[in-house]
Design a protein around this motif. Structure first.
Motif, PDB file in Angstrom:
ATOM      1  N   SER A  33      69.781 -42.153 151.080  1.00 27.16           N
ATOM      2  CA  SER A  33      69.729 -41.258 152.235  1.00 27.16           C
ATOM      3  C   SER A  33      71.054 -40.535 152.395  1.00 27.16           C
ATOM      4  O   SER A  33      72.115 -41.114 152.162  1.00 27.16           O
ATOM      5  N   ASP A  34      70.981 -39.286 152.841  1.00 25.01           N
ATOM      6  CA  ASP A  34      72.193 -38.540 153.158  1.00 25.01           C
ATOM      7  C   ASP A  34      72.684 -38.853 154.568  1.00 25.01           C
ATOM      8  O   ASP A  34      73.753 -38.416 154.968  1.00 25.01           O
ATOM      9  N   SER A  35      71.861 -39.595 155.329  1.00 23.51           N
ATOM     10  CA  SER A  35      72.198 -39.943 156.704  1.00 23.51           C
ATOM     11  C   SER A  35      72.162 -41.460 156.865  1.00 23.51           C
ATOM     12  O   SER A  35      71.136 -42.051 157.179  1.00 23.51           O
ATOM     13  N   VAL A  36      73.322 -42.093 156.605  1.00 22.79           N
ATOM     14  CA  VAL A  36      73.466 -43.534 156.774  1.00 22.79           C
ATOM     15  C   VAL A  36      74.507 -43.752 157.865  1.00 22.79           C
ATOM     16  O   VAL A  36      75.623 -43.248 157.775  1.00 22.79           O
ATOM     17  N   THR A  37      74.134 -44.484 158.909  1.00 20.73           N
ATOM     18  CA  THR A  37      75.021 -44.698 160.045  1.00 20.73           C
ATOM     19  C   THR A  37      75.069 -46.188 160.383  1.00 20.73           C
ATOM     20  O   THR A  37      74.237 -46.968 159.928  1.00 20.73           O
ATOM     21  N   ILE A  38      76.063 -46.557 161.197  1.00 14.44           N
ATOM     22  CA  ILE A  38      76.147 -47.930 161.672  1.00 14.44           C
ATOM     23  C   ILE A  38      75.865 -47.936 163.168  1.00 14.44           C
ATOM     24  O   ILE A  38      76.290 -47.039 163.896  1.00 14.44           O
ATOM     25  N   SER A  42      82.760 -47.306 164.002  1.00 12.22           N
ATOM     26  CA  SER A  42      83.316 -48.389 163.189  1.00 12.22           C
ATOM     27  C   SER A  42      83.003 -49.740 163.822  1.00 12.22           C
ATOM     28  O   SER A  42      82.635 -49.815 165.001  1.00 12.22           O
ATOM     29  N   PHE A  43      83.169 -50.791 163.012  1.00 15.70           N
ATOM     30  CA  PHE A  43      83.074 -52.174 163.478  1.00 15.70           C
ATOM     31  C   PHE A  43      84.322 -52.908 163.035  1.00 15.70           C
ATOM     32  O   PHE A  43      84.741 -52.792 161.877  1.00 15.70           O
ATOM     33  N   GLU A  44      84.904 -53.694 163.922  1.00 17.54           N
ATOM     34  CA  GLU A  44      86.069 -54.503 163.580  1.00 17.54           C
ATOM     35  C   GLU A  44      85.649 -55.712 162.749  1.00 17.54           C
ATOM     36  O   GLU A  44      84.609 -56.316 162.994  1.00 17.54           O
ATOM     37  N   ILE A  45      86.502 -56.062 161.784  1.00 17.29           N
ATOM     38  CA  ILE A  45      86.337 -57.279 160.995  1.00 17.29           C
ATOM     39  C   ILE A  45      87.644 -58.050 161.166  1.00 17.29           C
ATOM     40  O   ILE A  45      88.642 -57.761 160.503  1.00 17.29           O
ATOM     41  N   PRO A  46      87.667 -59.032 162.095  1.00 18.94           N
ATOM     42  CA  PRO A  46      88.928 -59.706 162.409  1.00 18.94           C
ATOM     43  C   PRO A  46      89.461 -60.545 161.247  1.00 18.94           C
ATOM     44  O   PRO A  46      88.691 -61.050 160.429  1.00 18.94           O
ATOM     45  N   ALA A  47      90.779 -60.696 161.186  1.00 19.38           N
ATOM     46  CA  ALA A  47      91.398 -61.579 160.189  1.00 19.38           C
ATOM     47  C   ALA A  47      90.835 -62.977 160.386  1.00 19.38           C
ATOM     48  O   ALA A  47      90.749 -63.477 161.509  1.00 19.38           O
ATOM     49  N   GLY A  48      90.388 -63.592 159.297  1.00 22.37           N
ATOM     50  CA  GLY A  48      89.813 -64.932 159.379  1.00 22.37           C
ATOM     51  C   GLY A  48      88.436 -64.979 160.021  1.00 22.37           C
ATOM     52  O   GLY A  48      87.905 -66.047 160.293  1.00 22.37           O
ATOM     53  N   GLY A  49      87.831 -63.819 160.251  1.00 24.24           N
ATOM     54  CA  GLY A  49      86.521 -63.760 160.907  1.00 24.24           C
ATOM     55  C   GLY A  49      85.515 -63.010 160.071  1.00 24.24           C
ATOM     56  O   GLY A  49      85.695 -62.826 158.862  1.00 24.24           O
ATOM     57  N   GLY A  99      91.375 -62.558 154.752  1.00 27.83           N
ATOM     58  CA  GLY A  99      92.760 -62.090 154.660  1.00 27.83           C
ATOM     59  C   GLY A  99      93.518 -62.270 155.960  1.00 27.83           C
ATOM     60  O   GLY A  99      93.017 -62.816 156.942  1.00 27.83           O
ATOM     61  N   GLY A 100      94.747 -61.749 155.958  1.00 26.28           N
ATOM     62  CA  GLY A 100      95.659 -61.961 157.065  1.00 26.28           C
ATOM     63  C   GLY A 100      95.704 -60.869 158.112  1.00 26.28           C
ATOM     64  O   GLY A 100      96.487 -60.963 159.054  1.00 26.28           O
ATOM     65  N   SER A 101      94.902 -59.812 157.960  1.00 28.80           N
ATOM     66  CA  SER A 101      94.912 -58.768 158.992  1.00 28.80           C
ATOM     67  C   SER A 101      93.512 -58.202 159.198  1.00 28.80           C
ATOM     68  O   SER A 101      92.653 -58.278 158.325  1.00 28.80           O
ATOM     69  N   THR A 102      93.320 -57.648 160.357  1.00 27.69           N
ATOM     70  CA  THR A 102      92.049 -57.053 160.757  1.00 27.69           C
ATOM     71  C   THR A 102      91.780 -55.787 159.951  1.00 27.69           C
ATOM     72  O   THR A 102      92.708 -55.072 159.579  1.00 27.69           O
ATOM     73  N   ASP A 103      90.505 -55.507 159.708  1.00 28.41           N
ATOM     74  CA  ASP A 103      90.095 -54.248 159.090  1.00 28.41           C
ATOM     75  C   ASP A 103      88.919 -53.712 159.893  1.00 28.41           C
ATOM     76  O   ASP A 103      88.467 -54.347 160.847  1.00 28.41           O
ATOM     77  N   ARG A 104      88.420 -52.552 159.504  1.00 27.71           N
ATOM     78  CA  ARG A 104      87.273 -51.945 160.177  1.00 27.71           C
ATOM     79  C   ARG A 104      86.319 -51.374 159.138  1.00 27.71           C
ATOM     80  O   ARG A 104      86.764 -50.723 158.195  1.00 27.71           O
ATOM     81  N   LEU A 105      85.033 -51.608 159.333  1.00 32.61           N
ATOM     82  CA  LEU A 105      83.999 -50.912 158.563  1.00 32.61           C
ATOM     83  C   LEU A 105      83.867 -49.549 159.214  1.00 32.61           C
ATOM     84  O   LEU A 105      83.539 -49.451 160.404  1.00 32.61           O
ATOM     85  N   THR A 106      84.137 -48.490 158.446  1.00 29.10           N
ATOM     86  CA  THR A 106      84.144 -47.145 159.028  1.00 29.10           C
ATOM     87  C   THR A 106      82.933 -46.308 158.656  1.00 29.10           C
ATOM     88  O   THR A 106      82.584 -45.374 159.376  1.00 29.10           O
ATOM     89  N   SER A 107      82.291 -46.614 157.512  1.00 24.82           N
ATOM     90  CA  SER A 107      81.082 -45.866 157.139  1.00 24.82           C
ATOM     91  C   SER A 107      80.379 -46.566 155.993  1.00 24.82           C
ATOM     92  O   SER A 107      80.937 -47.451 155.343  1.00 24.82           O
ATOM     93  N   VAL A 108      79.144 -46.132 155.761  1.00 25.65           N
ATOM     94  CA  VAL A 108      78.326 -46.625 154.658  1.00 25.65           C
ATOM     95  C   VAL A 108      77.687 -45.408 153.999  1.00 25.65           C
ATOM     96  O   VAL A 108      77.217 -44.498 154.685  1.00 25.65           O
ATOM     97  N   THR A 109      77.680 -45.388 152.665  1.00 24.74           N
ATOM     98  CA  THR A 109      77.018 -44.306 151.937  1.00 24.74           C
ATOM     99  C   THR A 109      76.026 -44.900 150.947  1.00 24.74           C
ATOM    100  O   THR A 109      76.179 -46.041 150.503  1.00 24.74           O
TER     101      THR A 109
END
Length: 148
Positions: A69-74, A87-94, A55-65
């Protein structure tokens, strides 16, 4: 063609496609590929995958469920040291590459230990895009697609 055959064909088509998350026009367009979890040998496990942003803009992975497990982290790995992040950045086009020896998903205090050949459902949550549910295949403990 009977209804059962049509449904089976549709299911086969859907499982062969990359899982995607939608957002408003011009926003991030995410797809998940290459997901796997090595078979756990303790009450902890790791998950790996790639999130591509076409897509055309950056997003971020903020959590995983996950129901595993009740305790899932990045976690990020820098200088051979692992630390939890928010969180982890997911750049546009990346892409965001969660891989062995690098950034990854951690499952603590597993409710059960999945076996090779099974799948584990998890849901990826993002800052902008809709959540994406992924069925992650459990591979052998030493599996590493980068070395295949």
């Amino acid at each position: 063609m009977n209804r059962g055959t049509a449904l089976a064909g549709a299911a086969a088509l859907v499982t062969g496609l990359a899982l995607t998350g939608c957002s408003p026009a011009g926003g991030p367009e995410l797809e998940v590929t290459g997901a796997f979890m090595p078979q756990p040998v303790s009450d902890m496990a790791a998950g790996f995958l790639v999130v591509k942003n076409i897509g055309g803009s950056t997003d971020r992975l903020t959590s995983v469920t996950s129901s595993l497990s009740d305790s899932v982290t990045i976690h990020e790995t820098r200088n051979q040291a692992m630390r939890m992040v928010t969180s982890f950045e997911i750049p546009a086009g990346g892409e965001l590459d969660l891989e062995r020896g690098g950034n990854h998903i951690m499952f603590m205090d597993l409710k059960e230990r999945p076996k090779q050949g099974e799948t584990v459902a998890l849901k990826l949550h993002f800052e902008k895009a809709d959540p994406i549910t992924v069925d992650v295949p459990v591979k052998e403990t030493t599996y590493n697609p980068k070395k295949q």
